[in-house]
Every structure is written in C-alpha cells, then in structure tokens.
Design a protein around this motif. Structure first.
Motif, mmCIF file in Angstrom:
data_model
loop_
_atom_site.group_PDB
_atom_site.id
_atom_site.type_symbol
_atom_site.label_atom_id
_atom_site.label_comp_id
_atom_site.label_asym_id
_atom_site.label_seq_id
_atom_site.Cartn_x
_atom_site.Cartn_y
_atom_site.Cartn_z
ATOM 1 N N TYR A 79 -12.109 6.783 -1.521
ATOM 2 C CA TYR A 79 -10.936 7.657 -1.478
ATOM 3 C C TYR A 79 -9.939 7.097 -0.477
ATOM 4 O O TYR A 79 -10.295 6.774 0.653
ATOM 5 N N SER A 130 -5.236 6.049 -0.129
ATOM 6 C CA SER A 130 -3.897 6.144 -0.710
ATOM 7 C C SER A 130 -3.612 4.874 -1.505
ATOM 8 O O SER A 130 -3.878 3.772 -1.035
ATOM 9 N N LYS A 135 -1.753 3.868 -7.726
ATOM 10 C CA LYS A 135 -2.450 4.365 -8.906
ATOM 11 C C LYS A 135 -3.843 4.843 -8.503
ATOM 12 O O LYS A 135 -4.513 4.221 -7.685
ATOM 13 N N LEU A 136 -4.275 5.953 -9.105
ATOM 14 C CA LEU A 136 -5.575 6.548 -8.813
ATOM 15 C C LEU A 136 -6.366 6.726 -10.108
ATOM 16 O O LEU A 136 -5.802 6.693 -11.198
ATOM 17 N N SER A 151 -5.118 10.528 -12.666
ATOM 18 C CA SER A 151 -3.682 10.300 -12.805
ATOM 19 C C SER A 151 -2.857 11.536 -12.484
ATOM 20 O O SER A 151 -1.639 11.447 -12.343
ATOM 21 N N HIS A 167 -0.512 10.490 -4.170
ATOM 22 C CA HIS A 167 -0.899 9.150 -3.717
ATOM 23 C C HIS A 167 -2.301 9.110 -3.107
ATOM 24 O O HIS A 167 -2.957 8.071 -3.125
ATOM 25 N N GLY A 209 -6.178 9.952 -3.152
ATOM 26 C CA GLY A 209 -7.186 10.344 -4.129
ATOM 27 C C GLY A 209 -8.242 9.276 -4.302
ATOM 28 O O GLY A 209 -8.337 8.321 -3.531
ATOM 29 N N VAL A 257 -9.830 6.097 -5.765
ATOM 30 C CA VAL A 257 -9.361 4.848 -6.385
ATOM 31 C C VAL A 257 -10.481 4.100 -7.090
ATOM 32 O O VAL A 257 -10.227 3.250 -7.936
ATOM 33 N N TRP A 300 -8.003 -0.650 0.422
ATOM 34 C CA TRP A 300 -8.102 -0.830 -1.023
ATOM 35 C C TRP A 300 -6.952 -1.686 -1.537
ATOM 36 O O TRP A 300 -5.801 -1.471 -1.189
ATOM 37 N N PRO A 314 -6.982 1.024 -9.722
ATOM 38 C CA PRO A 314 -8.201 1.846 -9.691
ATOM 39 C C PRO A 314 -9.189 1.371 -10.750
ATOM 40 O O PRO A 314 -8.789 0.815 -11.782
#
Length: 261
Positions: free
Chosen positions: A32, A34, A37-38, A41, A45, A47, A49, A158, A162
């Motif tokens: 998890y 920012s 894209k996650l 959807s 921002h 969530g 990934v 990250w 995702p």
C-alpha cells in the motif's frame, strides 16, 4: 525472585523422526502506498498497488489500520527519513493467519505529498505448522539485510504499474538459537550481548505465562536500536516454543497508547 531461564534453541515440531524434505511455506503479499495507478481504480492516489490474488476481504480490513503512522514532532525526524515500524499479529479471516508488516515513509510522491509505504506478508498458520518452519524463521527471513549480500524482502518505494504478485515461497530454516541471533543484533546495534540476553530472558518468561498473567511486554530502546528491532523480535520468538510463537503480537515505534492495535 525467580531465576531467569536459560536461552536455548526450542525443539521444532516433528523433529523426532521427521523426514529430510526441505521445509517451505508460501506467503501472500500486499503493498500500500501512493501511485498514479492503483489496483483499485476507484481509489484516490493512496491505495493498494500490488497484492497476491486470493487475500480475503477480512484480512485486508485487519491490515487496513496499518497503512501509515506519524512520528511525533518532538522527535525532530524529517518525513523523508525512513523510520520503519514493524507489526506482527494474528489476522482473522477464512483461515487463521498472521501478518508481518513494515510501515515507513517513502519520501514524497508524484504529487509532492509525503508518502507512506506499507508492505505486508500474510501466512496461513496451519501451513506454517505443517511445513516445520516457525514464526521465528519467517521473521529472520524478513530481517535479511543487503549488507549480507541478499536483497531486502521489503521495498522502500513503489515503481511501475500496479500488478498482482505471486506467492512468496520461504524454503529454508534460519535456525532457532536465540544466542546466535543475539550476537548479530549486538554487533549491529552496539548493545552489550549480556544486556540483550537478560532482556530476552525476562521478556520470554513473561510471554510464557501470558495466558494466566495477561501481562504485556514493553521494551524501551534508544533510536539507534531502531534498525535492529526485527532481528531482536526474531531472537525473542526463537526462545519460545512454536505454539507460543503463534499467539504473539508485536508492534514497534509505539509513541502513544493509540498507536497499538
């Protein structure tokens, strides 16, 4: 006053007459932070990934309170400085499980805001039992350092799109000798080996009688010890029987009572 117990390796389940097959266990994974894209959807921002497919909703909710944490201003630690919190706890769900998590700052995200990153591993307790591994093995696996020539199992930031992740397989035992583990913690942290031995002996004695005494253990350490928290936890678990390890919860960097789940 009761004498402190000796620190000795705990016998593994199935040691007597066990076969020589290599023990292994699979862990699910969830990250998890920012990102533009996650996986979800519909979220903003912040969530998830990356995640292993099959993590049930109840397990996700249990880890939902561990997405981030704040360092008190009086500590004078910049938001961009990683100060990892580690959490080990049983997780409710379709099958009894545990989670091992690391939560820390990932600096600033693509929007310029401060950015947490929470990296979770989720394991089925029955599978761990049948594998012959212990929680101590899993914590020691997670505390491997790049200085040992092995990549960290936790990520600091990250990158990319995702995606769904395969299960992470652990297929080696790291031994269960708490004294050997303490030598490594002592050399890394600069804390005297005898001080660590006395601390763990007292901690494990309290945890052994928790079912009747209901006494929690609080360890107060200096900031310089922060990077040794996870291997220290591994040494504590290694001094406990496997079934006692399974019922333990632990959380580091607790500044206030409300920090503890």
């Amino acid at each position: 006053m009761c004498p402190l117990p000796k620190l000795e390796p705990m016998a593994r389940q199935g040691d007597a007459g066990s076969n020589s097959s290599t023990p292994s266990v699979e862990l699910q994974e969830l990250i998890y932070t920012s990102a533009p894209k996650l996986l979800d959807s519909t979220a903003a921002h912040l969530g998830i990934v990356a995640a292993t497919q099959g993590i049930d909703a109840e397990s996700r909710r249990a880890m939902g309170g561990l997405w981030s944490y704040s360092v008190p201003e009086e500590m004078h630690v910049a938001d961009s400085v990683p100060l990892p919190r580690f959490v080990l706890m049983p997780v409710p769900g379709a099958r009894p499980a545990f989670s091992l998590s690391r939560i820390q700052s990932a600096g600033f995200d693509h929007t310029g805001r401060t950015n947490p990153i929470a990296h979770h591993f989720l394991g089925d307790i029955s599978e761990i039992r049948s594998s012959g591994l212990t929680f101590s093995d899993l914590v020691q696996w997670a505390s491997m350092k790049q200085s040992d020539g092995k990549p960290s199992v936790f990520i600091d930031r990250w990158m990319g799109d995702p995606r769904h992740l395969p299960c992470r397989t652990i297929s080696e035992s790291h031994g269960s000798n708490p004294l050997a583990l303490l030598h490594a913690v002592s050399s890394d942290s600069g804390v005297a080996l005898e001080s660590l031995r006395l601390a763990i002996a007292a901690i494990t004695e309290t945890l052994r009688v928790y079912a009747t005494e209901k006494r929690m253990v609080v360890c107060v350490v200096k900031p310089a010890f922060a990077q040794s928290v996870l291997p220290f936890l591994g040494a504590i678990l290694a001094a406990l029987p496997a079934r006692v390890q399974e019922i333990q919860s632990a959380i580091s960097h607790v500044w206030e009572i409300s920090d503890a789940p």
